[in-house]
Motif scaffolding. Structure first.
Motif, PDB file in Angstrom:
ATOM      1  N   VAL A 199      29.173 -23.959 -29.342  1.00 43.19           N
ATOM      2  CA  VAL A 199      28.023 -24.809 -29.009  1.00 43.19           C
ATOM      3  C   VAL A 199      26.785 -24.365 -29.772  1.00 43.19           C
ATOM      4  O   VAL A 199      26.550 -23.172 -29.968  1.00 43.19           O
ATOM      5  CB  VAL A 199      27.734 -24.796 -27.482  1.00 43.19           C
ATOM      6  N   GLY A 200      26.014 -25.336 -30.184  1.00 45.71           N
ATOM      7  CA  GLY A 200      24.783 -25.066 -30.916  1.00 45.71           C
ATOM      8  C   GLY A 200      23.667 -24.648 -29.967  1.00 45.71           C
ATOM      9  O   GLY A 200      23.868 -24.509 -28.758  1.00 45.71           O
ATOM     10  N   PRO A 201      22.444 -24.474 -30.527  1.00 44.89           N
ATOM     11  CA  PRO A 201      21.333 -23.966 -29.733  1.00 44.89           C
ATOM     12  C   PRO A 201      20.660 -25.016 -28.846  1.00 44.89           C
ATOM     13  O   PRO A 201      19.802 -24.678 -28.035  1.00 44.89           O
ATOM     14  CB  PRO A 201      20.348 -23.479 -30.808  1.00 44.89           C
ATOM     15  N   GLU A 202      21.052 -26.285 -28.961  1.00 46.17           N
ATOM     16  CA  GLU A 202      20.275 -27.366 -28.348  1.00 46.17           C
ATOM     17  C   GLU A 202      21.143 -28.210 -27.411  1.00 46.17           C
ATOM     18  O   GLU A 202      22.184 -28.722 -27.816  1.00 46.17           O
ATOM     19  CB  GLU A 202      19.796 -28.257 -29.494  1.00 46.17           C
ATOM     20  N   SER A 203      20.697 -28.345 -26.172  1.00 46.28           N
ATOM     21  CA  SER A 203      21.350 -29.261 -25.237  1.00 46.28           C
ATOM     22  C   SER A 203      20.378 -30.414 -24.967  1.00 46.28           C
ATOM     23  O   SER A 203      19.270 -30.198 -24.487  1.00 46.28           O
ATOM     24  CB  SER A 203      21.673 -28.509 -23.938  1.00 46.28           C
ATOM     25  N   LEU A 204      20.785 -31.631 -25.311  1.00 43.06           N
ATOM     26  CA  LEU A 204      19.895 -32.795 -25.195  1.00 43.06           C
ATOM     27  C   LEU A 204      20.464 -33.783 -24.203  1.00 43.06           C
ATOM     28  O   LEU A 204      21.689 -33.928 -24.119  1.00 43.06           O
ATOM     29  CB  LEU A 204      19.851 -33.549 -26.529  1.00 43.06           C
ATOM     30  N   THR A 205      19.586 -34.511 -23.494  1.00 38.73           N
ATOM     31  CA  THR A 205      20.146 -35.627 -22.736  1.00 38.73           C
ATOM     32  C   THR A 205      20.566 -36.700 -23.742  1.00 38.73           C
ATOM     33  O   THR A 205      20.019 -36.769 -24.856  1.00 38.73           O
ATOM     34  CB  THR A 205      19.141 -36.247 -21.747  1.00 38.73           C
ATOM     35  N   PHE A 206      21.530 -37.527 -23.347  1.00 38.93           N
ATOM     36  CA  PHE A 206      22.000 -38.560 -24.269  1.00 38.93           C
ATOM     37  C   PHE A 206      20.849 -39.517 -24.607  1.00 38.93           C
ATOM     38  O   PHE A 206      20.709 -39.966 -25.747  1.00 38.93           O
ATOM     39  CB  PHE A 206      23.182 -39.304 -23.646  1.00 38.93           C
ATOM     40  N   ALA A 207      20.001 -39.772 -23.610  1.00 38.44           N
ATOM     41  CA  ALA A 207      18.855 -40.670 -23.842  1.00 38.44           C
ATOM     42  C   ALA A 207      17.920 -40.063 -24.892  1.00 38.44           C
ATOM     43  O   ALA A 207      17.441 -40.760 -25.800  1.00 38.44           O
ATOM     44  CB  ALA A 207      18.105 -40.914 -22.530  1.00 38.44           C
ATOM     45  N   ASP A 208      17.660 -38.743 -24.797  1.00 33.67           N
ATOM     46  CA  ASP A 208      16.786 -38.091 -25.789  1.00 33.67           C
ATOM     47  C   ASP A 208      17.434 -38.095 -27.176  1.00 33.67           C
ATOM     48  O   ASP A 208      16.741 -38.226 -28.190  1.00 33.67           O
ATOM     49  CB  ASP A 208      16.462 -36.653 -25.365  1.00 33.67           C
ATOM     50  N   LEU A 209      18.753 -37.932 -27.191  1.00 32.12           N
ATOM     51  CA  LEU A 209      19.462 -37.967 -28.476  1.00 32.12           C
ATOM     52  C   LEU A 209      19.284 -39.338 -29.134  1.00 32.12           C
ATOM     53  O   LEU A 209      18.948 -39.435 -30.321  1.00 32.12           O
ATOM     54  CB  LEU A 209      20.954 -37.670 -28.246  1.00 32.12           C
ATOM     55  N   LEU A 210      19.478 -40.402 -28.335  1.00 33.90           N
ATOM     56  CA  LEU A 210      19.329 -41.744 -28.898  1.00 33.90           C
ATOM     57  C   LEU A 210      17.898 -41.982 -29.368  1.00 33.90           C
ATOM     58  O   LEU A 210      17.666 -42.558 -30.433  1.00 33.90           O
ATOM     59  CB  LEU A 210      19.716 -42.815 -27.870  1.00 33.90           C
ATOM     60  N   GLU A 211      16.945 -41.520 -28.578  1.00 28.86           N
ATOM     61  CA  GLU A 211      15.539 -41.709 -28.948  1.00 28.86           C
ATOM     62  C   GLU A 211      15.236 -40.977 -30.258  1.00 28.86           C
ATOM     63  O   GLU A 211      14.527 -41.505 -31.128  1.00 28.86           O
ATOM     64  CB  GLU A 211      14.635 -41.189 -27.814  1.00 28.86           C
ATOM     65  N   HIS A 212      15.809 -39.784 -30.421  1.00 29.34           N
ATOM     66  CA  HIS A 212      15.551 -39.021 -31.650  1.00 29.34           C
ATOM     67  C   HIS A 212      16.180 -39.720 -32.860  1.00 29.34           C
ATOM     68  O   HIS A 212      15.557 -39.788 -33.932  1.00 29.34           O
ATOM     69  CB  HIS A 212      16.088 -37.588 -31.514  1.00 29.34           C
ATOM     70  N   ILE A 213      17.390 -40.256 -32.689  1.00 27.34           N
ATOM     71  CA  ILE A 213      18.022 -40.970 -33.807  1.00 27.34           C
ATOM     72  C   ILE A 213      17.172 -42.197 -34.156  1.00 27.34           C
ATOM     73  O   ILE A 213      16.872 -42.459 -35.321  1.00 27.34           O
ATOM     74  CB  ILE A 213      19.470 -41.400 -33.450  1.00 27.34           C
ATOM     75  N   ARG A 214      16.792 -42.932 -33.114  1.00 30.46           N
ATOM     76  CA  ARG A 214      16.009 -44.169 -33.320  1.00 30.46           C
ATOM     77  C   ARG A 214      14.732 -43.882 -34.113  1.00 30.46           C
ATOM     78  O   ARG A 214      14.440 -44.527 -35.116  1.00 30.46           O
ATOM     79  CB  ARG A 214      15.657 -44.778 -31.965  1.00 30.46           C
TER      80      ARG A 214
END
Ligand SMILES: NC(=O)c1ccc[n+]([C@@H]2O[C@H](COP(=O)([O-])OP(=O)(O)OC[C@H]3O[C@@H](n4cnc5c(N)ncnc54)[C@H](OP(=O)(O)O)[C@@H]3O)[C@@H](O)[C@H]2O)c1
Length: 301
Positions: A199-214
């Motif tokens: 596992v990498g250093p970052e645990s993101l909520t799926f919503a935050d992941l989508l927002e970051h991609i967007r």
């Protein structure tokens, strides 16, 4: 000499490259061979135990990535479990010193999810093989030409609306394939049998992941939560439109139940959000087709 399954596919390509950098010579077992790599190429024929044994003779460490993402046609989780067991037996008989194997977080023979149950059974077969092992358990892989993040970005570049199942508060903790490769090569150099989360250093909520991609790709798509009960039907329908499988019902349910996260210490250093930002210009510009990659007859070259 080490052996890697799938040196021309996804994680196997990073593992083989990482071993080469360490000065190891690489043999690969694959059904998607490519010329000019410098690797010794053998078939990944899990129905041919004698052929596998021969291909594994002289190999010190087998790095195993083999698995199927979802059942399709004659290929099922059951056939993948049996195929993995055949591979481990062949390795033991060929005198392979060690097996470093890619599993998944929360692999468990008693899991309610068939994928995780199958991976639990594969781990059990590995332990029964008698060959010392390193098991790495990633939740989600990113980097290279990975499918998941790319195809989310592909949809966001084209659709005015992006649906988030169940509100997206569940977490995902990815590891970059180069970090996975480093972890596996390190485990290949040990003698003890160990199991670690990859596992990498970052645990993101799926919503935050989508927002970051967007935000990273400059998409104007609107993120719209939909009930978790409806979401698998939405991804199924989208899959029909692109003639692929985007996200299975079980993959969604397992992720929503928190199985794509882990509390374990980080075993990778590359942050998913940094990687997305760095690749914002190319992410999602072309669709990555899972079924064409893994289930249709290969094309030459
Ligand atoms: N991708 C992720 O996000 C993720 C997340 C958690 C865990 N994992 C685990 O990581 C491991 C590697 O995943 P990956 O995405 O890197 O896989 P991959 O490179 O695409 O494939 C790994 C190996 O499995 C073979 N394979 C895949 N699908 C197959 C099919 N339908 N029929 C026959 N052979 C097939 C490939 O054969 P060829 O060499 O012929 O291509 C390759 O040798 C797997 O054990 C997976 O469970 C992956």
């Amino acid at each position: 000499m080490d052996a890697v399954t799938g040196a021309f596919s996804y994680s196997g390509a990073a593992i083989a490259a990482g071993l080469t950098v360490r000065g190891r010579s690489v043999r690969t077992l694959t059904n998607h061979p490519r010329a000019g790599s410098g690797y010794d190429i053998r078939p990944l024929d899990l129905g041919d135990p004698a052929g596998l044994r021969k291909s594994l003779e002289g190999v010190e460490c087998l790095y195993n990535t083999y698995w199927v993402r979802f059942p399709h046609g004659d290929v099922t989780f059951e056939t993948a479990v049996e195929g993995s067991a055949t591979l481990f037996r062949a390795a033991a008989e060929a005198g392979v010193r060690r097996i470093v194997h890619v599993s998944i977080t929360a692999a468990d023979v008693n899991s309610p999810y068939a994928y995780f149950r199958g991976k639990g059974r594969v781990e059990a077969h590995l332990k029964e093989s008698g060959v010392p092992y390193g098991i790495v358990r990633p939740a989600i892989l990113f980097g290279g030409d990975g499918v998941l993040i790319n195809n989310i970005a592909w949809l966001m570049r084209r659709s005015p609306v992006t649906l988030i199942g169940g509100g997206g508060r569940y977490r995902v903790r990815g590891i970059h394939i180069d970090d996975l490769a480093t972890l596996m090569a390190d485990l290949g150099e040990r003698d003890d049998s160990v199991t670690v989360d990859a596992v990498g250093p970052e645990s993101l909520t799926f919503a935050d992941l989508l927002e970051h991609i967007r935000a990273s790709i400059g998409s104007h798509t609107r993120l719209l939560p939909v009930p978790g009960s409806v979401f698998p039907a939405v991804t199924w329908l989208l899959g029909r439109l692109v003639r692929d499988t985007l996200l299975t019902r079980e993959e969604y349910r397992a992720m929503a139940a928190g199985l794509a996260d882990s509390d374990a210490p980080a075993t990778g250093t590359i942050r998913l959000t940094d990687w997305i930002t760095e690749h914002r210009d190319t992410l999602g510009t072309a669709y990555a087709h899972e079924i064409r990659r893994h289930f249709l007859p290969q094309r030459a070259g």
